[in-house]
Scaffold this motif. Structure first.
Motif, PDB file in Angstrom:
ATOM      1  N   GLN A 151      -4.121  -5.060  -7.085  1.00  0.00           N
ATOM      2  CA  GLN A 151      -4.757  -3.740  -7.077  1.00  0.00           C
ATOM      3  C   GLN A 151      -3.821  -2.626  -6.622  1.00  0.00           C
ATOM      4  N   TYR A 152      -2.672  -2.990  -6.067  1.00  0.00           N
ATOM      5  CA  TYR A 152      -1.702  -1.989  -5.632  1.00  0.00           C
ATOM      6  C   TYR A 152      -0.564  -1.795  -6.638  1.00  0.00           C
ATOM      7  N   CYS A 153      -0.495  -2.661  -7.638  1.00  0.00           N
ATOM      8  CA  CYS A 153       0.658  -2.674  -8.531  1.00  0.00           C
ATOM      9  C   CYS A 153       0.359  -2.030  -9.876  1.00  0.00           C
TER      10      CYS A 153
ATOM     11  N   VAL B   4      -1.825  -8.790  -4.450  1.00  0.00           N
ATOM     12  CA  VAL B   4      -1.249  -7.442  -4.541  1.00  0.00           C
ATOM     13  C   VAL B   4      -1.637  -6.695  -5.817  1.00  0.00           C
TER      14      VAL B   4
ATOM     15  N   HIS C  93       0.836  -1.204   0.000  1.00  0.00           N
ATOM     16  CA  HIS C  93       0.000   0.000   0.000  1.00  0.00           C
ATOM     17  C   HIS C  93       0.869   1.252   0.000  1.00  0.00           C
TER      18      HIS C  93
ATOM     19  N   SER D 248       2.684   1.841  -3.318  1.00  0.00           N
ATOM     20  CA  SER D 248       1.733   2.247  -4.345  1.00  0.00           C
ATOM     21  C   SER D 248       1.329   3.708  -4.171  1.00  0.00           C
ATOM     22  N   CYS D 249       0.861   4.061  -2.971  1.00  0.00           N
ATOM     23  CA  CYS D 249       0.443   5.448  -2.721  1.00  0.00           C
ATOM     24  C   CYS D 249       1.625   6.407  -2.775  1.00  0.00           C
TER      25      CYS D 249
ATOM     26  N   GLN E 284      -6.244   4.878  -8.658  1.00  0.00           N
ATOM     27  CA  GLN E 284      -6.450   3.822  -7.666  1.00  0.00           C
ATOM     28  C   GLN E 284      -7.362   4.255  -6.516  1.00  0.00           C
TER      29      GLN E 284
END
Length: 580
Positions: A138-140, A136, A91, A94-95, A314
């Motif tokens: 959805q974070y990549c 993972v 997370h 990603s952010c 996202q």
């Protein structure tokens, strides 16, 4: 023997990856073979291998290195469970837009010895899951399974292209044991054709429109968050603020983006700020959360959003009422604006003079208030502001700070008053426990292969954050790899963030009248934070605790000198009166 696994490592060093943060398992026999071969035969080229007893620490360390170098590093973990072990660090990466390549093995897909690498252990059945990448995905920025060794380098380079193209972020590759064991013919790629997507500029019509809006504005405001990722962009932003009487609000989305010593600086704020309401023109520049509508709203409609990710792809819910939004690179856009402003600013110079003076007056008044806020308490107890002010005074002037102080962040940042890009880092996200691995990665990057040769590194964290960081792994790694840094643990006796959140929704509710113990957010009895770190490092770090103004000065000086000497130090400071 030239295997897909050796080609994997070769692709990494050919792409400029210098470090692999590893947590190895039963999916990595061929990886281990390649690792030994590479370290023995090509030690000058092979990536530095850093053993990480915990996966979150591994990814946080790669994140920290990326913040300093701007280049992706690699993290190697073990099948589904190692992927899950990355936890909140995915997370954060990603952010925080950290370019990182994550690689995980997959359970073997054969069970009767049909291929080298076929199943040999009980766990290969248990860890064979239907969709490991979904953990993972959805974070990549990119996720894919490598299905043959014959194009393994192309798959790695494609992943790195995604990681290093805006919006940057983590990528995830996986491969089964049989694929990694595959023998292939050695080959090399032309690195020149695998560059990331080039930065985007503003359309000329937008440059003209925004320039004239800024020139004519009476109270223009720029809100930023991660412009500091590119140091040249910060310098361009300072140039703009030197030319026009603008105020700049830094949300420290991951990097210090505007110098606190500049008179246009409004300091750090998350969401609400009076100037968001008072501004007549607002430029949102590389910022994820410029304001929170339930707490504060602009009154102007003259808003432009310039961002590498203006749609916040996202975030399912995100929108601001901007006149226009542009997917653009901050440095490029600011250079365009500065050029256009320079060509048109002369007629406004006399009008701007008293406004610059007003901004300077406001800045001086704010500094006086901050100085008063950081004065020692009458009862001799510590506050976060006082601790931060003393740390700023005592640590080396060019020190780099990793800040994860949660509810104390604004108080601390206001006293640190960092002036140079690259001097203050934040995760840019909400996965607490980032600081430990991040500080290791930041220091490794600054030292450039020579232990403790780079700039001094300090981490300022909350007590809850310290526990989230897996300190047993962090301080073992600090000792093992000679990566010294100072940790200041702000002990405000628990998690104050949940109470702050509750009061924002129910200001007069039951929680407002309850004790922290009743709310289940109190750490009582308090752990021995410094003692935990010292145990993890086998006793080879400095550990101390300050509970009063009189104790702080000597202990902080001692801790700083210890870190300068090449070993880590952890100083717990017990604070009062700044909990919520």
């Amino acid at each position: 023997m030239y295997t897909a696994s050796f080609a994997f490592f070769e692709a990494l060093w050919e792409a400029g990856v210098t470090h692999c943060f590893v947590n190895l398992g039963s999916d990595h026999p061929s990886i281990l073979e390649a690792l030994v071969k590479g370290r023995r035969n090509t030690p000058d080229k092979f990536p530095t291998i850093i053993t990480c007893p915990n996966e979150m620490v591994a990814l946080s360390a790669a994140h920290g290195m990326a913040l300093v170098t701007g280049k992706p590093q690699a993290v190697i973990v073990h099948v589904d469970v190692g992927t899950q072990g990355l936890g909140a660090a995915v997370h954060n990466a990603s952010c925080g837009r950290a370019p990182v390549l994550i690689f995980a093995g997959l359970s073997p897909f054969t069970q009767e010895g049909e291929m080298r690498g076929s199943r040999t252990e009980f766990i290969h059945y248990i860890q064979d899951v239907p969709d490991q990448g979904a953990i993972v995905r959805q974070y990549c920025r990119y996720e894919c399974e490598i299905k043959t060794g014959k194009n393994i380098k192309q798959m790695i380079m494609r992943a790195l292209q995604f990681a290093t193209s805006d919006p940057k972020g983590p990528v995830y590759l996986s491969a089964a044991r049989e694929v990694l064991e595959e023998e292939i013919e050695p080959y090399h790629l032309d690195q020149a054709v695998w560059d990331p997507v080039q930065p985007c500029a503003l359309p000329e019509s937008a440059v003209e429109e925004i320039t004239h809006a800024l020139l004519k504005a009476k109270n223009p405001l720029i809100i930023t968050g991660y412009v500091g990722r590119n140091h040249e962009a910060v310098r361009e932003l300072v140039k703009l603020a030197d030319t026009l009487p603008v105020r700049v609000l830094d949300t420290i989305g991951s990097d210090m983006s505007f110098p606190a010593g500049h008179c246009g600086s409004l300091g750090l704020a998350y969401g609400p700020h009076p100037w968001i309401t008072n501004a007549d023109v607002i430029i949102v520049l590389d910022c994820d959360v410029p304001w929170i509508p339930t707490q504060c709203k602009p009154t102007t409609s003259d808003i432009w959003h310039l961002d590498v990710d203006p749609m916040k792809q996202q975030m399912p819910v995100f929108y601001i009422s901007a006149k226009a939004r542009f997917k653009t690179d901050a440095e490029t856009a600011l250079k365009q604006l500065n050029k256009c402003i320079a060509a048109h600013v002369q007629p406004y110079s006399m009008e701007y003079k008293p406004r610059f003076e007003q901004i300077r007056t406001e800045w001086n008044e704010r500094q006086e208030k901050l100085n008063l806020f950081a004065q020692p308490r009458g009862d001799g107890k510590l506050s976060s502001a006082f601790v931060a002010k003393r740390l700023k005074a005592l640590m080396p002037e060019d020190a780099v700070v990793c800040l994860e102080a949660v509810t104390q962040t604004v108080a601390v940042a206001d006293q640190l008053k960092m002036k140079e890009p690259g001097s203050l880092f934040n995760s840019g996200a909400g996965g607490l426990g980032w600081y430990g691995g991040a500080a290791l990665g930041v220091k490794l990057a600054l030292d450039k292969g020579v232990p403790n040769s780079g700039r001094f590194v300090a981490a300022i964290v909350g007590d809850g954050t310290f526990l989230f960081a897996v300190p047993s792994s962090v301080y073992w790694m600090s000792r093992r790899y000679k990566v010294p840094f100072l940790t200041i643990v702000i002990n405000n006796k628990g998690w104050n963030a949940p109470l702050r959140s509750a009061l924002l929704v129910h200001p007069d509710g039951l929680a407002s009248q309850a004790t922290n113990d009743e709310l289940c957010i109190e750490f009582s009895p308090s752990p021995d934070y410094a003692g935990i770190a010292k145990a993890a490092a086998g006793g080879e770090i400095w550990a101390g605790k300050a509970e009063s103004v009189d104790e702080l000065e000597g202990l902080m000086k001692e801790a700083i000198e210890y870190v300068k000497g090449g070993k880590s130090a952890v100083l717990e400071v017990v604070v009062y009166g700044t909990g919520v």
